[in-house]
Design an enzyme around this catalytic site. Structure first.
Site, mmCIF file in Angstrom:
data_model
loop_
_atom_site.group_PDB
_atom_site.id
_atom_site.type_symbol
_atom_site.label_atom_id
_atom_site.label_comp_id
_atom_site.label_asym_id
_atom_site.label_seq_id
_atom_site.Cartn_x
_atom_site.Cartn_y
_atom_site.Cartn_z
ATOM 1 N N ASP A 27 0.801 -1.229 0.000
ATOM 2 C CA ASP A 27 0.000 0.000 0.000
ATOM 3 C C ASP A 27 0.831 1.275 0.000
ATOM 4 O O ASP A 27 0.275 2.370 -0.088
ATOM 5 C CB ASP A 27 -0.948 0.010 1.211
ATOM 6 C CG ASP A 27 -2.150 -0.891 1.004
ATOM 7 O OD1 ASP A 27 -2.473 -1.198 -0.160
ATOM 8 O OD2 ASP A 27 -2.774 -1.284 2.009
ATOM 9 N N GLN A 39 6.395 -3.919 -17.363
ATOM 10 C CA GLN A 39 7.537 -4.827 -17.208
ATOM 11 C C GLN A 39 8.463 -4.773 -18.418
ATOM 12 O O GLN A 39 9.681 -4.809 -18.280
ATOM 13 C CB GLN A 39 7.012 -6.255 -17.007
ATOM 14 C CG GLN A 39 8.076 -7.325 -16.932
ATOM 15 C CD GLN A 39 8.789 -7.366 -15.599
ATOM 16 O OE1 GLN A 39 8.408 -6.686 -14.666
ATOM 17 N NE2 GLN A 39 9.833 -8.162 -15.530
ATOM 18 N N LEU A 40 7.896 -4.645 -19.603
ATOM 19 C CA LEU A 40 8.693 -4.715 -20.828
ATOM 20 C C LEU A 40 8.739 -3.398 -21.592
ATOM 21 O O LEU A 40 8.963 -3.385 -22.813
ATOM 22 C CB LEU A 40 8.150 -5.837 -21.732
ATOM 23 C CG LEU A 40 8.261 -7.248 -21.159
ATOM 24 C CD1 LEU A 40 7.648 -8.256 -22.113
ATOM 25 C CD2 LEU A 40 9.717 -7.606 -20.870
ATOM 26 N N HIS A 89 12.311 -5.748 -4.740
ATOM 27 C CA HIS A 89 13.526 -5.739 -5.566
ATOM 28 C C HIS A 89 13.454 -4.806 -6.771
ATOM 29 O O HIS A 89 14.485 -4.401 -7.301
ATOM 30 C CB HIS A 89 13.862 -7.164 -6.029
ATOM 31 C CG HIS A 89 13.102 -7.623 -7.230
ATOM 32 N ND1 HIS A 89 11.792 -8.066 -7.169
ATOM 33 C CD2 HIS A 89 13.459 -7.706 -8.535
ATOM 34 C CE1 HIS A 89 11.385 -8.400 -8.381
ATOM 35 N NE2 HIS A 89 12.368 -8.196 -9.231
ATOM 36 N N HIS A 113 18.760 0.878 -11.381
ATOM 37 C CA HIS A 113 17.584 0.688 -10.522
ATOM 38 C C HIS A 113 17.931 -0.046 -9.230
ATOM 39 O O HIS A 113 17.256 0.141 -8.213
ATOM 40 C CB HIS A 113 16.466 -0.036 -11.278
ATOM 41 C CG HIS A 113 16.679 -1.503 -11.441
ATOM 42 N ND1 HIS A 113 17.426 -2.049 -12.470
ATOM 43 C CD2 HIS A 113 16.232 -2.555 -10.713
ATOM 44 C CE1 HIS A 113 17.420 -3.356 -12.359
ATOM 45 N NE2 HIS A 113 16.717 -3.693 -11.315
#
Length: 202
Positions: A27, A39-40, A89, A113
């Site tokens: 949250d 994602q891509l 992650h 990242h």
């Protein structure tokens, strides 16, 4: 025993259990923003169904990390740490996922990242309040020099991140080359004792 407060239905794994503290992490704004990061990146311009996000991938990675940690018979405390680390992650990803890192590099910023992920976990108050004393042990799982088993679950040759995104990307794009036998991998993985100096690492 880990108690799941809620269950989220996932197209790859079915139901993924979420604990109360994990719900609090989900949250937070820094995790919710992953719902808006594909994602891509721009792959959906070629494969229109590739609209899945870093958010669902993070849930999947957490689920796979749990399966790996249980198969390797890690302690409950280490399993919980691995779950948090897998869930968090990708929180350092910017818009367009990896493409954003190229943009930063072109601006003279040598940062990726993973660096941002560690910084957010270290400094974000909401996440810190939930993780509490676990924060340092979770950050240690992102240390490239950490050679322990649960660190390798988060970042290794065969880690929860890769095991999820290969299947998830394949599913959403509609191609077969990312499909593999996860059950077989989970059945065959094992931990080996490695001695470095006087330190024994599993």
């Amino acid at each position: 025993m880990i108690h799941y407060e809620k269950f989220i239905r996932d197209p790859i794994y079915g139901y993924i259990g979420i604990t109360t503290d994990e719900l609090k992490i989900l949250d937070t704004p820094v995790v919710q923003r992953l719902r808006r990061i594909k994602q891509l990146g721009n792959t959906h311009l070629i494969y229109p169904s590739a609209n899945h996000t870093r958010f669902e991938h993070s849930l999947g990675a957490m689920h796979v990390a749990t399966l790996m940690a249980k198969k390797l018979e890690l302690s409950e405390e280490k399993i919980i740490d691995a779950r948090f680390a897998a869930l968090l992650h990708d929180i350092g990803h910017g818009p367009m996922s990896h493409v954003f890192e190229t943009a930063l590099s072109n601006c003279g910023l040598n940062i990726n990242h993973e660096d941002v992920t560690r910084k957010i976990i270290s400094e974000n108050k909401e996440i810190g309040d939930v993780l509490g004393k676990r924060k340092e042990s979770i950050l240690a799982l992102f240390d490239e020099y950490n050679d322990t088993v649960n660190s390798k679950i988060i970042s290794g040759n065969i880690d929860a991140d890769k095991l999820d995104y290969l299947r998830r990307d394949s599913h959403h794009i509609g191609v077969a080359y990312g499909n593999f036998d996860l059950e077989r991998i989970l059945h065959t993985i094992s931990k080996k004792l490695k001695e470095i100096g006087r330190t024994l690492l599993y």
